[in-house]
Structures are given as C-alpha cells and as structure tokens.
Design a protein around this motif. Sequence first.
Motif: not given
Length: 112
Positions: A15-16, A56-57, A83-85, A93-97
């Motif tokens: 992520l950095v 996309e992220l 990058s292996e994003l 499990n989940d995320g927020e952008v």
Amino acid sequence: MKDEKSKLLKIMNELVRFFLKAGNHHINIQMDLDEHEGVIVLEGCCTRISNKQIQELDSIINSPRKDEAEEYYWNLIGSNDFSELHLLGALVNDGEVGYERNNLRIKVRRKF
C-alpha cells in the motif's frame, strides 16, 4: 501471530508503494492489532491519482479473500520492485478507499 504480523507488514509495504506511485510523499500510517484481526490505515495527499485507479483499488481490496492461495501470494507482495497490488484482495477480508480534496485514505482489515 508471527506470520500474521509478517503478512500485515507486506500488505502495508504494498500500500505504501501504491501511495508513492500516486505522487504522495507524506503518508500517515496506522496499524492496529489484536488477537483476532489486523487493521491498516494509510492516509495522505495524492495529486496524481485518477478515479479509475481508485475504483480499481477498491475492487481489488474488496474481492473475496483466497485462503487456499494465501501462502503463495503473501510471499510475493511488498518484497520486490514490481507492484503486486492485484494480489491484496486474496489476503485481506475487506477494505475502504476514500478520496476527497486530494486526500487519499485506504483502510484494509485482515482477520486471523
């Protein structure tokens, strides 16, 4: 728990890398751990990011976690110059952008 901490560090490194590529050089990082989950939050000013990249992220970090491939994937992310994003979704499990007024905020959660 040792492997879980290592996995979280690799997720954070990836992520950095994303933040740096998006033109951010001032990154606030918060990592919270307990016995059941780890949460990573990165926040900072990004001036070179498109709505497409944000979408996309968001799609990547909210794709289903792939426990069966995790042992292979976690060794790939955050450890090389590429990058292996796209592998992050298999590990979280989940995320927020969120992106507002050039401020990008990414939060991911990994349950143990």
